[in-house]
Design a protein around this motif. Sequence first.
Motif, mmCIF file in Angstrom:
data_model
loop_
_atom_site.group_PDB
_atom_site.id
_atom_site.type_symbol
_atom_site.label_atom_id
_atom_site.label_comp_id
_atom_site.label_asym_id
_atom_site.label_seq_id
_atom_site.Cartn_x
_atom_site.Cartn_y
_atom_site.Cartn_z
ATOM 1 N N MET A 32 0.859 -1.188 0.000
ATOM 2 C CA MET A 32 0.000 0.000 0.000
ATOM 3 C C MET A 32 0.896 1.240 0.000
ATOM 4 S SD MET A 32 -2.926 1.116 2.730
ATOM 5 C CE MET A 32 -1.732 1.176 4.046
ATOM 6 N N THR A 33 0.547 2.221 -0.760
ATOM 7 C CA THR A 33 1.328 3.454 -0.863
ATOM 8 C C THR A 33 1.085 4.323 0.355
ATOM 9 O OG1 THR A 33 1.173 3.357 -3.250
ATOM 10 C CG2 THR A 33 1.788 5.463 -2.292
ATOM 11 N N TYR A 34 2.199 4.806 0.963
ATOM 12 C CA TYR A 34 2.083 5.670 2.139
ATOM 13 C C TYR A 34 1.846 7.097 1.691
ATOM 14 C CZ TYR A 34 3.494 8.425 6.117
ATOM 15 O OH TYR A 34 3.529 9.330 7.145
ATOM 16 N N ARG A 35 0.822 7.723 2.291
ATOM 17 C CA ARG A 35 0.502 9.107 2.013
ATOM 18 C C ARG A 35 0.442 9.866 3.337
ATOM 19 N NH1 ARG A 35 -3.964 9.249 -2.862
ATOM 20 N NH2 ARG A 35 -2.919 7.741 -4.212
ATOM 21 N N PRO A 36 1.239 10.923 3.477
ATOM 22 C CA PRO A 36 1.255 11.651 4.758
ATOM 23 C C PRO A 36 -0.008 12.435 4.970
ATOM 24 C CG PRO A 36 2.609 12.789 3.146
ATOM 25 C CD PRO A 36 2.160 11.537 2.485
ATOM 26 N N SER A 37 -0.354 12.651 6.212
ATOM 27 C CA SER A 37 -1.519 13.463 6.604
ATOM 28 C C SER A 37 -1.037 14.535 7.552
ATOM 29 C CB SER A 37 -2.586 12.583 7.260
ATOM 30 O OG SER A 37 -3.646 13.354 7.720
ATOM 31 N N GLY A 38 -1.008 15.778 7.094
ATOM 32 C CA GLY A 38 -0.475 16.865 7.908
ATOM 33 C C GLY A 38 -1.305 17.164 9.112
ATOM 34 N N ALA A 39 -2.589 16.916 9.121
ATOM 35 C CA ALA A 39 -3.439 17.265 10.248
ATOM 36 C C ALA A 39 -3.513 16.173 11.277
ATOM 37 C CB ALA A 39 -4.841 17.603 9.756
ATOM 38 N N GLU A 40 -3.141 14.902 10.872
ATOM 39 C CA GLU A 40 -3.365 13.782 11.777
ATOM 40 C C GLU A 40 -2.077 13.178 12.296
ATOM 41 O OE1 GLU A 40 -5.506 10.957 13.928
ATOM 42 O OE2 GLU A 40 -6.068 12.835 12.989
ATOM 43 N N THR A 41 -0.962 13.383 11.572
ATOM 44 C CA THR A 41 0.285 12.762 11.966
ATOM 45 C C THR A 41 1.330 13.821 12.278
ATOM 46 O OG1 THR A 41 1.046 12.627 9.694
ATOM 47 C CG2 THR A 41 -0.212 10.759 10.547
ATOM 48 N N ASP A 42 2.374 13.408 12.970
ATOM 49 C CA ASP A 42 3.474 14.290 13.315
ATOM 50 C C ASP A 42 4.757 13.475 13.266
ATOM 51 O OD1 ASP A 42 4.892 16.434 14.024
ATOM 52 O OD2 ASP A 42 4.249 16.495 16.117
ATOM 53 N N VAL A 43 5.894 14.196 13.218
ATOM 54 C CA VAL A 43 7.193 13.543 13.138
ATOM 55 C C VAL A 43 7.733 13.348 14.544
ATOM 56 C CG1 VAL A 43 9.539 13.740 12.272
ATOM 57 C CG2 VAL A 43 7.632 14.504 10.872
ATOM 58 N N ASP A 44 8.183 12.159 14.844
ATOM 59 C CA ASP A 44 8.731 11.825 16.150
ATOM 60 C C ASP A 44 10.164 11.346 15.973
ATOM 61 O OD1 ASP A 44 9.001 11.449 18.780
ATOM 62 O OD2 ASP A 44 7.618 9.751 18.963
ATOM 63 N N VAL A 45 10.973 11.509 17.037
ATOM 64 C CA VAL A 45 12.384 11.111 17.007
ATOM 65 C C VAL A 45 12.520 9.751 17.663
ATOM 66 C CG1 VAL A 45 14.723 11.718 17.729
ATOM 67 C CG2 VAL A 45 13.111 13.514 17.089
ATOM 68 N N ASP A 46 13.213 8.861 16.988
ATOM 69 C CA ASP A 46 13.462 7.528 17.523
ATOM 70 C C ASP A 46 14.696 7.596 18.420
ATOM 71 O OD1 ASP A 46 13.633 4.902 18.097
ATOM 72 O OD2 ASP A 46 13.618 4.183 16.031
ATOM 73 N N VAL A 47 14.442 7.635 19.727
ATOM 74 C CA VAL A 47 15.543 7.764 20.682
ATOM 75 C C VAL A 47 16.433 6.527 20.662
ATOM 76 C CG1 VAL A 47 16.112 8.149 23.111
ATOM 77 C CG2 VAL A 47 14.118 9.271 22.117
ATOM 78 N N ARG A 48 15.822 5.374 20.469
ATOM 79 C CA ARG A 48 16.629 4.141 20.426
ATOM 80 C C ARG A 48 17.620 4.182 19.272
ATOM 81 N NH1 ARG A 48 12.299 -0.774 21.611
ATOM 82 N NH2 ARG A 48 11.719 -0.115 23.746
ATOM 83 N N ALA A 49 17.198 4.716 18.147
ATOM 84 C CA ALA A 49 18.106 4.809 17.005
ATOM 85 C C ALA A 49 19.271 5.737 17.317
ATOM 86 C CB ALA A 49 17.342 5.296 15.770
ATOM 87 N N LEU A 50 18.975 6.853 17.981
ATOM 88 C CA LEU A 50 20.059 7.768 18.348
ATOM 89 C C LEU A 50 21.024 7.131 19.336
ATOM 90 C CD1 LEU A 50 18.106 11.135 18.742
ATOM 91 C CD2 LEU A 50 19.529 10.416 16.836
ATOM 92 N N VAL A 51 20.481 6.407 20.336
ATOM 93 C CA VAL A 51 21.353 5.744 21.310
ATOM 94 C C VAL A 51 22.213 4.683 20.637
ATOM 95 C CG1 VAL A 51 21.370 4.306 23.381
ATOM 96 C CG2 VAL A 51 19.800 6.243 23.224
ATOM 97 N N SER A 52 21.616 3.946 19.717
ATOM 98 C CA SER A 52 22.394 2.912 19.012
ATOM 99 C C SER A 52 23.522 3.532 18.192
ATOM 100 C CB SER A 52 21.461 2.102 18.114
ATOM 101 O OG SER A 52 20.889 2.940 17.109
ATOM 102 N N VAL A 53 23.257 4.710 17.589
ATOM 103 C CA VAL A 53 24.317 5.387 16.844
ATOM 104 C C VAL A 53 25.456 5.789 17.778
ATOM 105 C CG1 VAL A 53 24.853 7.454 15.512
ATOM 106 C CG2 VAL A 53 22.794 6.168 15.015
ATOM 107 N N LEU A 54 25.083 6.334 18.955
ATOM 108 C CA LEU A 54 26.121 6.704 19.911
ATOM 109 C C LEU A 54 26.927 5.499 20.376
ATOM 110 C CD1 LEU A 54 24.314 9.350 22.147
ATOM 111 C CD2 LEU A 54 26.058 9.745 20.416
ATOM 112 N N VAL A 55 26.250 4.377 20.563
ATOM 113 C CA VAL A 55 26.966 3.161 20.984
ATOM 114 C C VAL A 55 27.940 2.720 19.896
ATOM 115 C CG1 VAL A 55 26.683 0.724 21.566
ATOM 116 C CG2 VAL A 55 25.156 2.434 22.568
ATOM 117 N N ARG A 56 27.518 2.816 18.634
ATOM 118 C CA ARG A 56 28.407 2.421 17.529
ATOM 119 C C ARG A 56 29.592 3.375 17.400
ATOM 120 N NH1 ARG A 56 23.479 1.918 14.737
ATOM 121 N NH2 ARG A 56 23.999 3.794 13.538
#
Length: 721
Positions: A1-25
């Motif tokens: 299914m094609t992903y289509r963004p919704s500006g009124a219903e969704t928002d951008v969030d930061v993946d803290v686990r991804a940032l921590v994993s980068v720091l660990v690497r």
Amino acid sequence: MTYRPSGAETDVDVDVRALVSVLVRKLPYLTVFVGVVAAGVFFLLGRIAPVYTSEATILIEMGESDLTRTNESSGRTDTVLDEQAITSQVQLIRSRDLAQRVSEKLDLAKRGEFDPELAERSAFQDVLSRLGLAEVTTDSSIEERVLKAYYKKLSVYAVERSRVITVEFSSNDPELAASAANAIAEGYIALQREAKRDTTAVAVEWLSTQIADLRTKVVDAEAKVERFRTEHDLFSSGGQTPTTLTEQQLGDLSGELARVHGERVDAETKAAQIRAGIEAGAAPNLTDVINSQLIQRLVEQEVALRSQIAQLSATLLSEHPRMKELNAQVADLDRQIAAEARKILESFEAEAALARSREADIARNLDELKSVAARANDAAVDLRALDREASAQRELLDSYLRRYREALAREQANYLPVDARVISRAAVSIEPSFPKKVPMTAATAAATLILAVAFVLLNELASGRPMRRAPLGVPASPVTETAPGRGRLGWPDDLGRTAPEEATLVPAIDHQVDESLAAIASEVADRGVKRVLVTVAEAGDREKRPLAAVALARALARSEARVVVIDFHDDDADTIAMGEAADLPGFSDLFDGEASFAQVIFRDRRSRVHFIPAGSKPLRAELLEAERLETVLSALTLTYDHVIVDASDEMIALLAPECGLALVASAFGADDRQTKAAFDRITAASDAEVRLLVAESAGDEAEFSAALGQGGKKQPADAAA
């Protein structure tokens, strides 16, 4: 299914686990980088010449030069700390004279630390000097170069709210730093001693001259006082106030006048008493009369005669010659007593007259003496003024003599008390004050680590890899069972955006459709959904479609929200239900530019909702340009709190992507084929959450239609909800 963004219903969030994993690497690389930087800093700090700092402290004593303050309430004199005086002493320690003395004593001109010309200059420094980027010292004298370096290494400050001054001196040689600090403190004390010695010599010479002049002035003043006292007959009565003969005579006459006045009053009082007694026939009873010896003998004779009369009255009658003789003798005695009383009265009256005459004479003498005393008082005032002047000259002479003796004693004994003393001498420093290798290296390593971590995190965030899209609202928790009735369909996050085999319903709100709509409206308002898509699940008879968009808009309007309904159906059902007529200009005319917003927006006749009809031209998805359509809808979104889009099946793919919530109105349950088809059409075009409004029985369908209203071009205007 094609992903289509919704500006009124969704928002951008930061993946803290991804940032921590980068720091660990990246941690090994960060560790190596921080270690290299720390080692380099430690090595560079080791190449810097260490600087040692020593300090000496000086206490400013409370001497004669202290400033004092008088307490007005108590009259006491309190010694106070003058901050300006302490500051002046700090400037004295930094004076050029003291700096030259210390420089000569320690021979600073022969040290390369103080004279840059003695130190080896590198080629790089020569180049900077030629370019004007470094200081050129060859043009200045040796003394100027030494003093400039001296003041850079010297620090003098006063400890707050105290009389202590701290002298700090820095040098690459720890012994020189301690010696310089002590030399500065000792030089300051020596300067004060010299100033005191010079001041004492000048004071002795000046005091001797002043004392000679004052002695002459005192002798002249005292002679003038005595001469004035003799000329005006003034003499001292044992006190400080001068007394004249006239004043003494005034005092004596005043006392005499008071005594005579008392005697006169006493005589007049006694005379008045005797006169009253004589007139009343009771004169012998008065004290002054009874004290007369003659009257006492007459009274005794009268008493004896009356006693005989009393004895004879028992045998003789009152007309008896003997009785008459005795009575005649008694009457004669009474006349003699009265005559004696009148003599006493006359004597008291004579005394009173004499006292009055004496009193008048004393009053005349007092008046004469008062005029004389007035002139004497003026002379006494002048005498007191002369006496005060002589006393002031005498006290000033005594003060100068005392200070002269003290100054002469100090000069002869070669003892000069100073107002300052060294309370702590500088000691040789063991550790340098700069650089602090371990603390500075640790601080640099910590700062480097923080900057490196920040760089890695910013680089990772700029790449967009740790960013993920998250819904703004929190969907209702799904349950597996619910009571039969009307409800809303909520889609769990783990099921995606397609309809399951069996619809999952949230708990039923109520058995009334209007309450269900009120709950949906409350959810839309709480979540701040700007655009809401409304469609009908049944694809059959469109003339009887439920007007869910109209009912939802009216439910939202109850919360004072600004709502607009856009009708994308060609049956004019919303227009007939909300307005007074059909065939009104609408969205198609606005889209083609044939009408303005003011011409296509109308007011609902039963609420404060605004609505835009479909328009006079047919609306087809292939005829609408997506970018221009979004521009028009964005303008409405900025104007209104909620925009409700009542879309047909062919318009869902174009309108659904930017909607934050979708509402499917159906007369059947969630497991109906047509309902699932409507879900599929919405989820294929958007990731918005879907709500299903259903009527699960034939009996409820009539209530459902009556509550929502049924569409159709032939429907009367008053049949809408």
